[in-house]
Design an enzyme around this catalytic site. Structure first.
Site, short mmCIF file in Angstrom:
data_model
loop_
_atom_site.label_atom_id
_atom_site.label_comp_id
_atom_site.label_asym_id
_atom_site.label_seq_id
_atom_site.Cartn_x
_atom_site.Cartn_y
_atom_site.Cartn_z
N THR A 98 1.04 -1.83 -0.23
CA THR A 98 -0.27 -0.18 -0.17
C THR A 98 0.81 1.18 0.12
O THR A 98 1.94 1.47 0.49
CB THR A 98 -1.17 -0.27 1.03
OG1 THR A 98 -1.72 1.17 1.52
CG2 THR A 98 0.14 -0.37 2.76
N ASP A 99 0.24 2.55 -0.51
CA ASP A 99 1.18 3.55 -0.38
C ASP A 99 1.22 4.23 1.00
O ASP A 99 1.84 5.11 1.07
CB ASP A 99 -0.11 4.71 -1.28
CG ASP A 99 -1.14 5.24 -0.94
OD1 ASP A 99 -1.93 4.50 0.27
OD2 ASP A 99 -2.10 5.68 -1.33
N GLU A 100 0.50 3.78 1.80
CA GLU A 100 0.62 4.37 3.28
C GLU A 100 2.28 3.70 3.72
O GLU A 100 2.15 4.15 5.05
CB GLU A 100 -0.06 4.06 4.05
CG GLU A 100 -2.44 4.05 4.00
CD GLU A 100 -2.85 3.98 5.32
OE1 GLU A 100 -2.83 4.02 6.11
OE2 GLU A 100 -4.12 3.79 4.33
N TYR A 122 -1.98 -0.72 10.47
CA TYR A 122 -2.83 -1.41 9.11
C TYR A 122 -0.70 -1.32 8.43
O TYR A 122 -0.25 -1.80 7.52
CB TYR A 122 -3.78 -0.84 9.02
CG TYR A 122 -4.02 -0.81 7.23
CD1 TYR A 122 -3.66 -2.26 6.51
CD2 TYR A 122 -2.99 0.06 6.01
CE1 TYR A 122 -3.47 -2.49 5.56
CE2 TYR A 122 -3.10 -0.45 5.07
CZ TYR A 122 -3.44 -1.39 4.85
OH TYR A 122 -3.16 -2.24 2.92
#
Length: 311
Positions: A98-100, A122
């Site tokens: 994910t970009d997160e 997460y």
């Protein structure tokens, strides 16, 4: 031949698979990637040459109240899967991240070499899992590829995520829940575009590499709510729009932006194609007819102990 392994957790629905369930080249198996004996047996009994690993706990607000579960599933489960795939000598292992993992940024765009600085449980679990996957390339030259994508939206998504949640709330005559100012922005990518990106990486992605799957389309959470109110409640009145918005306290860490550079995957021939107006229209129409695909769909609209929705 495609084998779909899924735990059928709270956010899964076999109804979403009805259109392909009878295909000759498709097989569904219920199972848990955290069960190492089961996973090992799966690779021993099925002829698996490529793995696309999507399995994860993904809901950010839930990760604050179930942090250990997210660590267990996303890190330990990934380690079990990549270990079994390596032992089975599969040809390619694609890990969907994910970009997160980059953390937030107001101006600097992240490329694949940017440091990982996750700010929620997460994202932290996904970043840690990436390290395990990458270590199999470094140590064994096992052909792994990692992708980091922007927020994906479209039909079939469990309505805990912000777009289907806002759509479903408005369709049930309930207000959109906005954290803080609602000025946090996100990049939204339609589901069929991200599928094309995964197919591109599957065919052309180089082992040991990381690919950002991003889009230039960016929108604040507040603007998202207003657009959906316009489309679903058919109003352009600013005062009437405010009647459908409920502002609550912001969460402890809420990254303002996740800007990414995606030139690397552009070099493989992929770019997003579905315009926002087309994608959001299809998504709204789908939820109007299929909201109850999940037995517990109504539960997704209820507040969590930490106020949702987080994106």
């Amino acid at each position: 031949m495609i084998i779909n392994l899924d735990k059928l957790d709270y956010c899964a629905s076999l109804k979403n698979l009805e259109t392909i369930s009878n295909k000759q080249n498709y097989k569904f198996i219920q199972g848990d990637i955290c069960d190492s004996h089961f996973v090992k047996l799966l690779f021993e009994t099925e002829k698996i040459d490529i793995v696309l690993h999507f399995a994860a706990q993904t809901h950010v607000d839930l990760s604050f109240v179930r942090a250990f579960e997210f660590t267990y599933v996303n890190v330990y489960g990934t380690h079990v899967l990549v270990s079994a795939a390596h032992e089975a000598r599969v040809e390619k292992f694609i890990y969907v991240s994910t970009d997160e993992v980059y953390g937030g940024s107001l101006d600097k765009e992240f490329d694949e070499s940017s440091p990982k600085q996750p700010t929620n449980p997460y994202a932290s679990s996904k970043a840690a899992a990436e390290c395990f996957v990458q270590s199999y390339w470094e140590r064994y030259r096992f052909p792994v590829v990692i992708t980091r994508s922007s927020n994906v939206y479209g039909p079939h998504q469990y309505p805990e995520k912000v777009i289907p949640k806002f759509i479903s709330l408005l369709q049930h005559n309930r207000k959109c829940c906005i954290h803080g100012s609602g000025l946090q922005t996100r990049n939204f990518l339609y589901a069929t575009d991200v599928v094309e990106a995964f197919l591109t990486v599957l065919k052309k992605g180089k082992p040991g590499e990381i690919y950002n799957i991003g889009t230039n389309f960016e929108m604040s959470v507040l603007q998202l709510a207003k657009e959906l109110i316009q489309l679903i409640k058919e109003t352009n009145s600013e005062s009437e729009m405010e009647n459908w918005v409920d502002y609550v306290n912001d969460r402890p860490t809420n990254d303002m932006r996740y800007p990414m550079k995606s030139e690397k995957i552009h070099g493989l021939g992929w770019r997003p194609k579905v315009p926002w107006k087309e994608g959001i229209k299809k998504t709204i129409e789908w939820y109007r007819e299929n909201f109850h695909n999940w037995k517990n769909a109504e539960k997704a609209l209820e507040p969590f102990p930490v106020q949702p929705p987080f994106v």
